[in-house]
Motif scaffolding. Structure first.
Motif, PDB file in Angstrom:
ATOM      1  N   ILE A 107    -120.763   4.124  19.224  1.00  0.00           N
ATOM      2  CA  ILE A 107    -120.058   4.731  18.084  1.00  0.00           C
ATOM      3  C   ILE A 107    -118.766   5.408  18.556  1.00  0.00           C
ATOM      4  N   LEU A 108    -118.856   6.184  19.651  1.00  0.00           N
ATOM      5  CA  LEU A 108    -117.667   6.881  20.136  1.00  0.00           C
ATOM      6  C   LEU A 108    -116.597   5.888  20.592  1.00  0.00           C
ATOM      7  N   ARG A 109    -117.028   4.869  21.343  1.00  0.00           N
ATOM      8  CA  ARG A 109    -116.079   3.852  21.799  1.00  0.00           C
ATOM      9  C   ARG A 109    -115.368   3.184  20.615  1.00  0.00           C
ATOM     10  N   ASP A 110    -116.172   2.741  19.649  1.00  0.00           N
ATOM     11  CA  ASP A 110    -115.602   2.051  18.486  1.00  0.00           C
ATOM     12  C   ASP A 110    -114.658   2.976  17.723  1.00  0.00           C
ATOM     13  N   ALA A 111    -115.100   4.218  17.547  1.00  0.00           N
ATOM     14  CA  ALA A 111    -114.278   5.157  16.778  1.00  0.00           C
ATOM     15  C   ALA A 111    -112.944   5.404  17.486  1.00  0.00           C
ATOM     16  N   ALA A 112    -112.990   5.512  18.822  1.00  0.00           N
ATOM     17  CA  ALA A 112    -111.755   5.759  19.569  1.00  0.00           C
ATOM     18  C   ALA A 112    -110.801   4.577  19.446  1.00  0.00           C
ATOM     19  N   GLN A 113    -111.346   3.358  19.513  1.00  0.00           N
ATOM     20  CA  GLN A 113    -110.491   2.171  19.434  1.00  0.00           C
ATOM     21  C   GLN A 113    -109.967   1.995  18.013  1.00  0.00           C
ATOM     22  N   GLU A 114    -110.844   2.240  17.036  1.00  0.00           N
ATOM     23  CA  GLU A 114    -110.396   2.151  15.639  1.00  0.00           C
ATOM     24  C   GLU A 114    -109.283   3.168  15.383  1.00  0.00           C
ATOM     25  N   THR A 115    -109.464   4.368  15.923  1.00  0.00           N
ATOM     26  CA  THR A 115    -108.440   5.402  15.765  1.00  0.00           C
ATOM     27  C   THR A 115    -107.138   4.949  16.417  1.00  0.00           C
ATOM     28  N   ALA A 116    -107.254   4.262  17.568  1.00  0.00           N
ATOM     29  CA  ALA A 116    -106.053   3.812  18.279  1.00  0.00           C
ATOM     30  C   ALA A 116    -105.164   2.984  17.357  1.00  0.00           C
ATOM     31  N   VAL A 117    -105.783   2.058  16.621  1.00  0.00           N
ATOM     32  CA  VAL A 117    -105.011   1.191  15.732  1.00  0.00           C
ATOM     33  C   VAL A 117    -104.274   2.038  14.684  1.00  0.00           C
ATOM     34  N   PHE A 118    -105.040   2.970  14.091  1.00  0.00           N
ATOM     35  CA  PHE A 118    -104.490   3.841  13.055  1.00  0.00           C
ATOM     36  C   PHE A 118    -103.435   4.784  13.636  1.00  0.00           C
ATOM     37  N   GLN A 119    -103.801   5.402  14.775  1.00  0.00           N
ATOM     38  CA  GLN A 119    -102.947   6.451  15.346  1.00  0.00           C
ATOM     39  C   GLN A 119    -101.620   5.880  15.827  1.00  0.00           C
ATOM     40  N   ARG A 120    -101.658   4.675  16.411  1.00  0.00           N
ATOM     41  CA  ARG A 120    -100.405   4.067  16.880  1.00  0.00           C
ATOM     42  C   ARG A 120     -99.451   3.854  15.709  1.00  0.00           C
TER      43      ARG A 120
END
Ligand code: NA
Ligand code: NA
Lengths: 313, 187, 427
Positions: free
Chosen positions: A235-248
């Motif tokens: 969950i943490l890994r996925d959330a961090a990567q999903e956030t990466a797309v949004f945050q970038r």
């Protein structure tokens, strides 16, 4: 049960409202969603829990759970991380994303494991630019003799010297006053940090150099990580990567807006013509050569990955 | 034991003077370099900060020995000798407990940072955290020694205070009123 | 609840006579236990990193500069200059003390060295001239506390670091309020001296004045270097501090030749000792500051002060009264360290200019040095002047009142602070 009730302290250096913190908040939201509210991520923006390197040490000891910071700041732990500071490594964010999300970026994050840290993803802070108090930099030669604040690392000092500037090592917290008072002529910052740090008040000129990209490593304390079950880790890994797309996206949109704002607030923006950038690139080559020896094979792998990304179009 | 601790503190104080002098030189040289030669000493800031941290913790240990830390005896001074002795024992036990915690934490952090390199000098960051280890180890011995003296009754009733009221008062004792030109009588 | 754990453990341990620094560490331990996150590393990490700050390096350097100036004869020459300038007017010696205090304040960062020098040089003269000893001692104490308001100031350095504010801006904003504190006690002294009707010393001749000015000139260059250096853009506060120390060293060894090798060692040792005591306190306060942030005590404070949040003046008056109460019993450094992490978020949330607040806060803390029962500067004057504490306490009353009046005027009319701060901020 796969998910336990936990709290994650997630400090970061930037202030609330900065895209770095927007990322932390998005991550918190995603984690809450995915865990049904069982895992709480508590953001501590503005460096209230201490400067980045203190936080890293705290994470290694297990007293802070997560943070996000300039990847190259981790060079004290994993020296290869300094490769991100190579001048003019990436031409654009597309290359940077491809390399960071690819095997080389992953390999660097995985190296953190031996140092008690787990790397999850890279977020964005954009390219570094140069801003100067009074003297504009409109061509490569304008660096000559300028007192430029440097991030206190050997690579950065050498880089500024290679451009002909006089490197002045100085802690970040002193830079506003130093610019205001003329102790330094200029410094470098990602666009996102300029208005956040009110540097527009003390610098008249901004020069777009894109001389360094600053990926943000999202890292977890390994002591904490090892307590998590596989479901929680995923969950943490996925959330961090999903956030990466949004945050970038947020960070880059914001940087564009920021540039317009910077103009509006009266700073003069200088875009260097390609031949001047080429000169800077040429002058900083010996720096890359010197540190290629020091950092070892990772530099070759990085260059290959950049070439590949560049060719992919 | 007291003599041994006194000697150790004198040694630490020599180190403190050397460190302060080095800090002045490093920072002053950096200013001078910037204006005279348009450059700087890269390691100056980081080295000066680390010396400062060591100076602080060595000096703090010496101050525990000399009971020079700030505090208040507003309550304890109103108690009888028995009450004062109880307060002192409880206080020393608490201080000893905090010191042991500090020792453990500083040790853990030093080990974690054994091969983490400082950004500029490249020195192991463990050197930085070791200041806490040396402080806590030294102070632990001092406090244990003091506690034993209080419990065994070797410490007179008049010597039961653990603190001084103010940093400023400490400074007054430090002002060398006898030697200073300002404080010499002038017609 | 967390507020009670923090303050309760802090006060209980302090009451046992444990040093404040250790009491802060132990209240940190109590907070950790309450937050269910006990780990010795939190303690060690924050204490050790708490001392790791380039801005705080200004403390040992200003400390060193102050001690060198006293031992090396700079302070004495400043007082002498003030004597030739204003000594001859009615109640002249009192005005000498005030003028000398303002000049010394621009040279040194802490109230004590200044007060000690003033008391040693002027108190005997004032007594001999026939001034009431209690009032004279009180005046000197209240003049001495101008030191931490006019830059350089160790109080501003510690507050600036704790509140994450520009120390240069705080320094420059302190100049006019510091001078106003001097004006306020000058008015009070004028009123006192009028009734004493004592013949002042004879007027100094122009030649005497010029000679005093030339002698003190070397010392007077120092505040010019520091203030102009900060304003016009030469160095950061830490660098200003080191420049001050080196300059004082050069003047007292090469020009005045009053500082020998042995004294030099003593001066360094004493600056190092005082620094360590202050810095250990600063470092220990970082533990509880960290835990206060994690526990979100500021959030609870804001909720508590909600009724005041709409009215800045009312909120400020409430805060100032609170600081006054704490200041009666606690010294400047610990008050700054304990209150800043709790108060600053409240001040920011209420939209009060943090630099303006910083000036008020430091003035309040400075006056705390002369409020009984624990008034360090009172102790200094009593010690140097060999007087009883209650005598000095009685003597300080009119001057302390005048300074509190000025402080509350600044609360009600913020422009008194903000307008001059604006002059200095813009080049
Ligand atoms: Na001052
Ligand atoms: Na007081």
């Amino acid at each position: 049960n796969d998910i336990e009730t936990r709290t994650i302290k997630f400090p970061s250096a930037s202030n609330k409202g900065h895209p770095q913190v927007v990322g932390v908040e998005k991550f918190a939201e995603l984690v809450a969603q995915k865990t049904g509210g069982k895992i709480t991520v508590k953001p501590f923006p503005g460096g209230t829990l201490g400067p980045d390197l203190q936080t890293v040490s705290a994470m290694q000891g297990g007293t802070v759970e997560m943070t996000v910071m300039n990847a190259s700041l981790l060079a004290g732990n994993v020296k290869e991380m300094a490769v991100f500071d190579f001048p003019f490594l990436f031409n654009n964010t597309r290359e940077a994303d491809a390399v960071a999300d690819g095997p080389v970026g992953r390999k660097l994050l995985d190296k953190l494991q031996e140092r008690g840290l787990v790397g999850l993803a890279y977020w964005d802070l954009g390219f570094r630019q140069v801003h100067t108090a009074k003297k504009p930099i409109a061509k490569a030669d304008d660096f000559q003799g300028l007192k430029m604040r440097v991030i206190p690392t050997p690579l950065y000092v050498d880089f500024m010297k290679s451009l002909g500037a006089s490197p002045v090592p100085m802690p970040f917290t002193e830079t506003y006053t130093a610019l205001e008072q003329g102790a330094i002529d200029g410094m470098t910052n990602p666009l996102l940090n300029i208005l956040d740090g009110k540097y527009n008040e003390v610098s008249r000129h901004l020069t777009i150099t894109n001389h360094m990209y600053t990926p943000q490593a999202v890292i977890v304390s390994k002591k904490f990580w090892d307590k998590l079950g596989p479901v929680e880790q995923k969950i943490l890994r996925d959330a961090a990567q999903e956030t990466a797309v949004f945050q970038r996206k947020v960070a880059r949109d914001e940087a564009a807006r920021e540039l317009a704002d910077i103009r509006k607030k009266g700073m003069t923006v200088h875009e260097l013509p390609p031949e001047e950038i080429a000169k800077l690139r040429e002058r900083s080559k010996p720096v890359a050569e010197k540190y290629t020896k020091e950092l070892g094979p990772i530099v070759g792998e990085m260059m290959a990955a950049v070439e590949k990304a560049r060719a992919a179009k | 034991m007291t003599r041994w601790l006194d000697g150790w503190c004198r040694l630490l104080e020599r180190l403190m003077v050397a460190m302060l002098a080095a800090m002045v030189l490093l920072v002053a040289a950096n200013v001078l370099m910037r204006y005279a030669f348009n450059s700087g000493i890269t390691v100056s800031e980081e080295l000066a900060r680390w010396l400062f941290v060591w100076l602080t913790f060595l000096g703090a240990a010496v101050a525990v020995h000399r009971q020079a830390h700030l505090g208040t005896d507003m309550l304890t001074s109103r108690l009888g000798p028995g009450g004062r002795r109880v307060c002192r024992v409880v206080g020393q036990l608490l201080m000893l407990w905090a010191t042991v915690l500090l020792l453990r934490g500083a040790w853990q952090q030093a080990v974690i940072n054994l091969d983490v390199a400082a950004p500029v000098t490249g020195l192991p960051v463990a050197v930085f955290y070791a200041a806490g280890v040396v402080f806590a180890a030294t102070t632990g011995v001092m406090l244990a020694h003091d506690l034993w003296r209080t419990l065994s009754g070797r410490l007179g009733d008049d010597a039961l205070a653990m603190v001084q009221e103010s940093e400023d008062l400490a400074q007054i004792h430090e002002l060398q009123l006898d030697r200073s030109q300002t404080f010499k009588p002038h017609g | 609840m967390t507020v009670i754990v923090f303050l309760g453990s802090l006060l209980a341990v302090m009451a046992l006579g444990v040093p404040i620094a250790y009491a802060l560490l132990l209240s940190g331990v109590a907070l950790m236990a309450q937050l269910d996150m006990t780990d010795a590393q939190i303690l060690a990490q924050n204490v050790i990193n708490g001392a790791d700050s380039f801005p705080l390096l200004a403390i040992p350097f200003f400390m060193l500069a102050g001690e060198i100036m006293n031992v090396g004869g700079l302070s004495r020459r400043i007082v002498h200059l003030a004597l030739t300038l204003v000594g001859h007017v009615r109640g002249g010696l009192g005005f000498v003390a005030i003028v000398a205090a303002c000049l010394l304040a621009a040279l040194s960062g802490s109230a004590v060295a200044d007060t000690a020098a003033l008391a040693a040089l002027l108190l005997p003269m004032m007594k001999r001239a026939g001034h009431d000893p209690a009032k004279s001692a009180g005046l000197i104490a209240s003049a001495g506390i101008i030191a931490p308001v006019i830059p350089p100031s160790i109080g501003f350095v510690i507050f600036g670091v704790a509140a994450n504010l520009s120390i240069s801006k705080l320094f420059l904003a302190g100049i006019v309020p510091g001078l106003l504190m001097g004006v306020s006690i000058a008015i009070a002294w004028w009123w006192v001296a009028k009734r004493e009707a004592i013949t002042p010393p004879p007027k100094a001749s122009l030649a005497e004045r010029l000679r005093a000015l030339r002698e003190a000139g070397w010392a007077l260059v120092l505040p010019v270097i520091v203030i102009v250096g900060l304003k016009m853009g030469v160095f950061t506060p830490t660098e200003a501090a080191v420049v001050a120390a080196v300059y004082a060293l050069l003047v007292s060894t090469l020009v005045y030749r009053e500082l020998g090798w042995h004294q030099l060692h003593e001066v360094f040792l004493s600056a190092a000792r005082t620094t360590a005591v202050i810095m250990f306190l600063v470092a220990a306060a970082m533990v509880s500051a960290w835990l206060i942030t994690v526990a979100d005590i500021p959030g609870q404070m804001i909720a508590l002060l909600e009724p005041f949040m709409g009215n800045q003046t009312l909120l400020l008056i409430a805060i100032m009264l609170l600081v006054m109460a704490v200041g009666t019993a606690m010294d400047m450094t610990p008050t700054i360290l304990i209150m800043t992490p709790v108060l600053m978020p409240v001040v920011k949330a209420a939209g009060i200019d943090p630099i303006y607040f910083g000036v008020l806060f430091i003035i309040n803390n400075a006056i705390g040095l002369i409020t009984p029962p624990v008034g360090t500067v009172l102790n200094v004057v009593a010690g140097v002047g060999k007087m009883k504490m209650d005598q000095v306490t009685r003597g300080v009353l009119p001057f302390m009142t005048a300074q509190f009046i000025v402080m509350f005027l600044m609360v009600i009319f913020p422009q008194i602070v903000t307008v001059p701060a604006q002059w200095f901020a813009t080049r």
